[in-house]
Design a protein around this motif. Structure first.
Motif, PDB file in Angstrom:
ATOM      1  N   ALA A  94       0.877  -1.309  -0.006  1.00  0.00           N
ATOM      2  CA  ALA A  94       0.026  -0.034   0.097  1.00  0.00           C
ATOM      3  C   ALA A  94       0.786   1.279   0.107  1.00  0.00           C
ATOM      4  N   ILE A  95       1.746   1.286   0.769  1.00  0.00           N
ATOM      5  CA  ILE A  95       2.849   2.438   0.839  1.00  0.00           C
ATOM      6  C   ILE A  95       3.683   2.806  -0.406  1.00  0.00           C
ATOM      7  N   ALA A 108      15.860  10.530   5.796  1.00  0.00           N
ATOM      8  CA  ALA A 108      14.773   9.759   5.624  1.00  0.00           C
ATOM      9  C   ALA A 108      13.782  10.513   4.435  1.00  0.00           C
ATOM     10  N   CYS A 109      12.868   9.661   4.224  1.00  0.00           N
ATOM     11  CA  CYS A 109      11.902  10.073   3.085  1.00  0.00           C
ATOM     12  C   CYS A 109      10.485   9.820   3.844  1.00  0.00           C
ATOM     13  N   VAL A 110       9.446  10.765   3.354  1.00  0.00           N
ATOM     14  CA  VAL A 110       8.256  10.630   3.767  1.00  0.00           C
ATOM     15  C   VAL A 110       7.323   9.887   2.654  1.00  0.00           C
ATOM     16  N   TYR A 111       6.379   9.274   3.022  1.00  0.00           N
ATOM     17  CA  TYR A 111       5.173   8.677   2.025  1.00  0.00           C
ATOM     18  C   TYR A 111       3.970   8.937   2.499  1.00  0.00           C
ATOM     19  N   HIS A 112       2.952   8.967   1.509  1.00  0.00           N
ATOM     20  CA  HIS A 112       1.595   9.053   2.029  1.00  0.00           C
ATOM     21  C   HIS A 112       0.826   7.711   1.308  1.00  0.00           C
ATOM     22  N   ALA A 113       0.107   7.394   2.315  1.00  0.00           N
ATOM     23  CA  ALA A 113      -0.681   6.048   1.840  1.00  0.00           C
ATOM     24  C   ALA A 113      -1.674   5.594   2.790  1.00  0.00           C
ATOM     25  N   THR A 114      -2.847   4.923   2.161  1.00  0.00           N
ATOM     26  CA  THR A 114      -3.883   4.661   2.762  1.00  0.00           C
ATOM     27  C   THR A 114      -3.629   2.917   3.219  1.00  0.00           C
ATOM     28  N   LEU A 115      -3.646   2.480   4.345  1.00  0.00           N
ATOM     29  CA  LEU A 115      -3.456   1.388   4.393  1.00  0.00           C
ATOM     30  C   LEU A 115      -4.491   0.215   4.325  1.00  0.00           C
ATOM     31  N   PRO A 116      -4.454  -0.985   4.234  1.00  0.00           N
ATOM     32  CA  PRO A 116      -5.585  -1.946   3.966  1.00  0.00           C
ATOM     33  C   PRO A 116      -6.703  -1.913   5.210  1.00  0.00           C
ATOM     34  N   GLY A 118      -7.749   0.771   6.013  1.00  0.00           N
ATOM     35  CA  GLY A 118      -8.342   2.188   6.135  1.00  0.00           C
ATOM     36  C   GLY A 118      -7.771   3.161   6.357  1.00  0.00           C
ATOM     37  N   ARG A 119      -6.689   3.252   7.355  1.00  0.00           N
ATOM     38  CA  ARG A 119      -6.102   4.172   7.996  1.00  0.00           C
ATOM     39  C   ARG A 119      -5.175   5.103   6.969  1.00  0.00           C
ATOM     40  N   GLU A 120      -5.391   6.297   6.820  1.00  0.00           N
ATOM     41  CA  GLU A 120      -4.588   7.172   6.008  1.00  0.00           C
ATOM     42  C   GLU A 120      -3.575   7.730   6.651  1.00  0.00           C
ATOM     43  N   TYR A 215      -2.092  10.984   8.791  1.00  0.00           N
ATOM     44  CA  TYR A 215      -1.844  12.037   7.960  1.00  0.00           C
ATOM     45  C   TYR A 215      -2.925  13.264   7.968  1.00  0.00           C
ATOM     46  N   LEU A 216      -2.421  14.507   8.009  1.00  0.00           N
ATOM     47  CA  LEU A 216      -3.302  15.515   8.321  1.00  0.00           C
ATOM     48  C   LEU A 216      -3.198  16.190   6.885  1.00  0.00           C
ATOM     49  N   GLN A 217      -4.593  16.321   6.329  1.00  0.00           N
ATOM     50  CA  GLN A 217      -4.946  17.024   5.284  1.00  0.00           C
ATOM     51  C   GLN A 217      -4.641  18.613   5.138  1.00  0.00           C
TER      52      GLN A 217
END
Length: 424
Positions: A94-95, A108-116, A118-120, A215-217
């Motif tokens: 997912a990531i 480090a690097c930062v990625y945005h993902a939605t886990l299986p 449902g957590r964003e 994850y904050l929009q």
């Protein structure tokens, strides 16, 4: 390489003077280019040093602040083993489904993902093998510093102490589990402020090389004209009160609240992210800083000088009398100045310059609170310049001092047994 660069610096400086351009500009460019060529460990250490206006002159801070991480994103094939071991195959897929990071740095690097489930989430991943490579380079840096410190010109400068402080800060950013702990503590400590958000950490997915957080929009840098007057003042007050809570109460201080880590929102709320550069102050250091802040607000320059002197390390040629006279004059010169006219960065820069000129070197625990306010002051000036940051601090200062005094008194009391009687 350094010999060639030194020759080029001399030629460029002569050319700059001939053209009436700033030789300091060329020296700054030379410094940045040289550090960049030395590699990412030296870049990261120099970035940390650029925040330490107490250790190096303003011209050097300005030059070093121009350094940036020229790094590539971590390839997915390098991330797969690390993430799968820590998070499992489903979360890893997912990531990496869209493997472009939202941010990439040397550590480090930062990625945005939605886990299986449902957590964003935002996922901060340490670069594979960066701990080993940075460790080697920083050890080399320390060794070189110990050699250079023997040069007569530098014998009065605590070069080894300076490099040790900077490398310790870099090492601290390698431990993402510690950052996870600090984010959780900041979130708890600042929960009393409804307009301050710190992302929640998903502890079950975190480790020394990965932080998974809420994850904050809509985190974007706003300009003053993007907000109403009321929302600007509300957001700036929320940020200031959060920092004063850190400084005078909790002692856990976020020292890097630049606009990439502190987001003001149009509704007047603020978001604080990235706890990589966070310092825990000792109670004694909190008391010293609180006393300095209080005496500065009262215009008591002599007492401010005594407090700073009690925290500083004198060099072999220190002039404490001259230091006290000049710092007293500095504090008294800003006494009674309107809030909108008081420039904290200029004041702190002069304070640190006085220390260096009179051969004194401050305890980092005293410096970090000043640095945290210096970083924040730019936001205050841009969005709400009429806010009196000293007056806003006083309730936090008074309550913090009182709470520490009560805790110190309680520590002197005899321990109580289960039935309430004093222990033998």
């Amino acid at each position: 390489m350094l010999t060639v660069r030194s020759l080029s610096l001399g030629v460029a400086t002569v050319g700059a003077l001939a053209r009436r351009r700033s030789a300091a500009d060329y020296r700054g460019a030379w410094l940045v280019d040289t550090i960049t060529d030395l590699g990412p460990a030296f870049v990261k250490a120099a970035q940390m040093l650029s925040t330490r206006a107490d250790l190096v002159p303003p011209s050097v801070c300005r030059a070093l602040s121009g350094l940036y991480d020229d790094v590539r994103p971590i390839p997915a094939r390098e991330l797969m083993p690390l993430l799968e071991r820590r998070l499992g195959l489903a979360n890893t897929r997912a990531i990496l489904a869209d493997n472009a990071p939202v941010a990439a740095g040397s550590i480090a690097c930062v990625y945005h993902a939605t886990l299986p489930d449902g957590r964003e989430v935002a996922v901060k991943v340490r670069r594979p093998d960066v701990a080993r490579t940075l460790g080697i380079d920083l050890a080399i840096m320390r060794g070189l510093t110990r050699l250079v410190a023997r040069v007569p010109l530098l014998r009065d400068v605590p070069a080894v102490d300076i490099v040790d402080q900077v490398t310790e800060s870099v090492y601290g950013q390698l431990d993402l589990l510690a950052e996870c702990d600090n984010l959780e503590r900041l979130r708890v400590n600042l929960a009393k402020f409804p307009d301050v958000r710190v992302p929640a950490v998903h502890r079950d997915l975190c480790g020394e090389d990965v932080v998974v957080m809420e994850y904050l929009q809509d985190l974007r840098r706003l300009r003053p004209e993007d907000m109403t007057g009321e929302s600007k003042e509300r957001a700036v007050l929320s940020a200031l009160h959060a920092v004063y809570q850190m400084l005078f109460h909790d002692g856990l201080v976020h020292c890097d609240l630049h606009p990439g880590n502190l987001y003001l929102r149009q509704d007047g709320s603020v978001v604080i992210v990235d706890a990589g550069f966070t310092v825990q102050l000792r109670p004694q250091a909190q008391d010293k800083f609180a006393s300095f802040f209080h005496q500065m607000a009262n215009g008591n320059g002599r007492r401010c000088a005594e407090i700073v002197l009690s925290t500083a390390k004198p060099g072999p040629n220190a002039d404490t009398g001259g230091f006290c006279r000049e710092l007293s004059g500095l504090v008294e010169s800003v006494s009674g100045v309107r809030a909108a006219d008081f420039d904290l960065v200029r004041f702190a820069t002069k304070l640190f310059d006085i220390q260096r000129r009179y051969g004194l070197y401050a305890d980092p625990q005293f410096v970090f609170p000043i640095l945290s306010l210096m970083v924040l002051e730019g936001t205050v000036r841009d969005f709400a310049p009429d806010i009196d940051f000293q007056r806003e601090a006083l309730p936090f200062l008074a309550q913090g001092v009182l709470e520490r005094a009560i805790r110190a008194w309680q520590a002197t009391l005899p321990e109580q047994t289960a039935d309430g009687s004093a222990a033998e």
